[in-house]
Design an enzyme around this catalytic site. Structure first.
Site, short mmCIF file in Angstrom:
data_model
loop_
_atom_site.label_atom_id
_atom_site.label_comp_id
_atom_site.label_asym_id
_atom_site.label_seq_id
_atom_site.Cartn_x
_atom_site.Cartn_y
_atom_site.Cartn_z
N CYS A 15 41.61 38.00 37.18
CA CYS A 15 42.26 36.86 37.83
C CYS A 15 41.37 36.14 38.82
O CYS A 15 41.48 34.94 38.98
CB CYS A 15 43.55 37.30 38.52
SG CYS A 15 43.36 38.70 39.62
N GLU A 17 37.93 37.81 40.23
CA GLU A 17 36.67 38.45 40.59
C GLU A 17 35.49 37.70 40.00
O GLU A 17 35.40 37.54 38.79
CB GLU A 17 36.65 39.90 40.11
CG GLU A 17 37.87 40.71 40.47
CD GLU A 17 38.90 40.77 39.35
OE1 GLU A 17 39.17 41.88 38.85
OE2 GLU A 17 39.41 39.70 38.96
#
Length: 321
Positions: A15, A17
């Site tokens: 989502c 990183e």
């Protein structure tokens, strides 16, 4: 240590990183680290309140602390000691994976491995990182702010009264809990009193991590992605000075503590943006809930889009609704 060309050609894992593409082995969910637990350890000379086990450093009897500066120093020392301990465990795991768990196919398609003659698990990629994700930053900041404000500045409570309330999980001490909840500033309301404490903790923890390198050459880097760890980390964390009861969830990602951001989304965004994400390579999760009735008209959607752009302009990273 990454070139500008590689840095701007980043990809996003899952989502939020950040990672370079095709030349990077950035473990992005290697370790989840409870930064709020160090408040408990600082108030109990490094021992777990529930088990009595020594988990951290010996930082002294908090009843002897004469000012908030000593509380903060004890907290930082607990963070420092715990980072060192967990870094050692992580380095041991990294060495074992590098020796016994090769990934030949992945190594064949990642730049650097063939050139070095090393598997990706053994430090073969051009860039090698392992990530610590902080959990409970707002819980920690709110707790430290409550000690500073309620105990040392306003003197509504003594340190002894605070410690007794925390050890008893506020049983029979709801009046104390309400003082901690309502008489101290909370992160997420654009209040520099507590936001500056959150930033100090945020940067100290990130900089501590940056000092470590694993046996296969992976540099430690920081992120704030809690997943559901803020729930089960909370289950093993004693009551905290922000009024949270033992076992209750910690704050999630870099979001304010649940129910504590009472001045609206713009204030919450401004608090979070003050943390300073330029020192956080792996990104941070800020989660907000919006009532669907606020997004029904074109005018409302335009305002919502402006809100997102402003968050980005302030220095925010990943905002999830």
């Amino acid at each position: 240590g990454m070139s500008h060309e590689d840095a701007v050609d980043y990809g996003v894992v899952g989502c939020l990183e950040n990672t370079a593409q095709g030349n990077d082995t950035s473990g992005t969910v290697d370790v989840h680290f409870n930064v709020a637990k160090s408040v408990e350890l600082a108030l109990n000379d490094g021992r777990d309140w529930r088990t009595g086990e020594r988990l951290g450093a010996e930082t002294g009897d908090p009843l002897q602390f004469e000012g908030f500066e000593q509380v903060m120093e004890a907290y930082k020392e607990q963070l420092r000691a715990t980072v060192q301990y967990v870094a050692g465990i992580t380095s041991g795991c990294d060495a074992l994976r590098g020796k016994y768990v090769p990934c030949p196919f992945l190594s064949a398609v990642i730049d650097g491995c063939a050139e070095k003659g090393k598997d990706i698990r053994d430090g073969g990629a051009v860039y090698n990182f392992t990530t610590f994700n902080g959990v409970g930053i707002a819980t920690a900041a709110d707790s430290l702010a409550a000690i500073k404000k309620v105990v040392f500045e306003d003197k509504r409570l003594t340190m002894l009264e605070l410690l007794e309330a925390l050890r008893s999980n506020f049983e029979g001490k709801e009046d104390v809990r309400q003082i901690l909840l309502t008489r101290a500033p909370k992160f997420g309301n654009d209040d520099d009193y507590v936001d500056s404490i959150a930033r100090e903790v945020f940067r100290f923890w990130c900089e501590e991590l940056g000092q470590y390198i694993t046996p296969t050459g992976k540099r430690f880097r920081a992120g704030y992605l809690s997943w559901n760890h803020f729930i089960h980390d909370g289950a093993v964390t004693a009551a905290t000075p922000n009024g949270r009861r033992a076992g209750e969830p910690l704050s999630n990602g870099v979001s304010p503590s649940q129910g504590c951001d009472v001045k609206g989304p713009t204030a919450a965004m401004k608090s979070v943006a003050k943390l300073g994400f330029e020192i956080l390579p792996s990104g941070a999760s800020h989660t907000m809930t919006v009532n669907p009735t606020a997004l029904q008209t074109d005018e409302q959607l335009d305002k919502f889009a402006a809100l997102l752009r402003t968050y980005n302009d302030l220095g925010g990273t990943s905002l999830q609704f």
